[in-house]
Design a protein around this motif. Structure first.
Motif, short mmCIF file in Angstrom:
data_model
loop_
_atom_site.label_atom_id
_atom_site.label_comp_id
_atom_site.label_asym_id
_atom_site.label_seq_id
_atom_site.Cartn_x
_atom_site.Cartn_y
_atom_site.Cartn_z
N VAL A 28 8.27 72.59 37.05
CA VAL A 28 7.76 72.50 35.93
C VAL A 28 7.93 70.63 35.95
N ARG A 29 8.60 70.09 36.49
CA ARG A 29 9.14 68.45 36.82
C ARG A 29 7.95 67.99 37.52
N GLY A 52 -3.10 71.41 31.73
CA GLY A 52 -3.30 72.20 31.11
C GLY A 52 -2.34 73.00 31.74
N ALA A 53 -1.88 72.93 33.37
CA ALA A 53 -1.59 73.73 33.94
C ALA A 53 0.18 73.27 33.72
N MET A 54 0.47 72.07 33.37
CA MET A 54 1.48 71.52 33.13
C MET A 54 1.31 72.45 31.83
N GLN A 55 0.73 72.16 31.01
CA GLN A 55 1.58 72.88 28.81
C GLN A 55 1.76 74.51 29.85
N LYS A 56 1.18 75.21 30.21
CA LYS A 56 1.19 77.24 31.02
C LYS A 56 2.45 77.57 31.44
N GLN A 60 6.35 78.81 30.07
CA GLN A 60 6.52 79.60 30.51
C GLN A 60 8.33 79.30 30.55
N ALA A 61 8.79 78.44 31.14
CA ALA A 61 10.35 77.93 31.19
C ALA A 61 10.39 77.93 29.57
N GLY A 65 14.26 80.38 28.73
CA GLY A 65 15.46 79.67 28.29
C GLY A 65 15.79 78.60 28.58
N LEU A 66 14.87 77.92 29.87
CA LEU A 66 15.21 76.98 30.61
C LEU A 66 14.89 75.16 30.19
#
Length: 86
Positions: A28-29, A52-56, A60-61, A65-66
């Motif tokens: 994610v980072r 768009g990819a970052m949003q996905k 998911q994170a 619960g991350l």
């Protein structure tokens, strides 16, 4: 140190889960950094594509619960505002 069989298993599970969660957080980072670097370079097309990819990945994170949902919404909103400003 874990003594019973159940506590040993829980220790193994916690280690495995920690490794998995760390990998997802790192991913994610990385996606956030890609969008940020594209913004700093002034590359709007690359920033939009990465967004768009970052949003996905962020969503998911959150579902795992991350990441807190408000933190995720704040990051997405701020980056989207910066992309629109380009």
């Amino acid at each position: 140190m874990a003594n019973s069989a159940g506590s040993k298993k829980r220790a193994r599970q916690a280690t495995k889960r920690n490794k998995h969660n760390s990998q997802i957080r790192a991913k994610v980072r990385t996606f956030i950094k890609k969008v940020t670097y594209a913004l700093e370079a002034g590359n709007k097309e690359e920033a939009q594509g990465g967004f768009g990819a970052m949003q996905k990945m962020i969503d998911q994170a959150v579902s795992k619960g991350l990441m807190n949902k408000n933190q995720a919404a704040r990051k997405k909103s701020r980056l989207n505002t910066q992309i629109k400003a380009l």
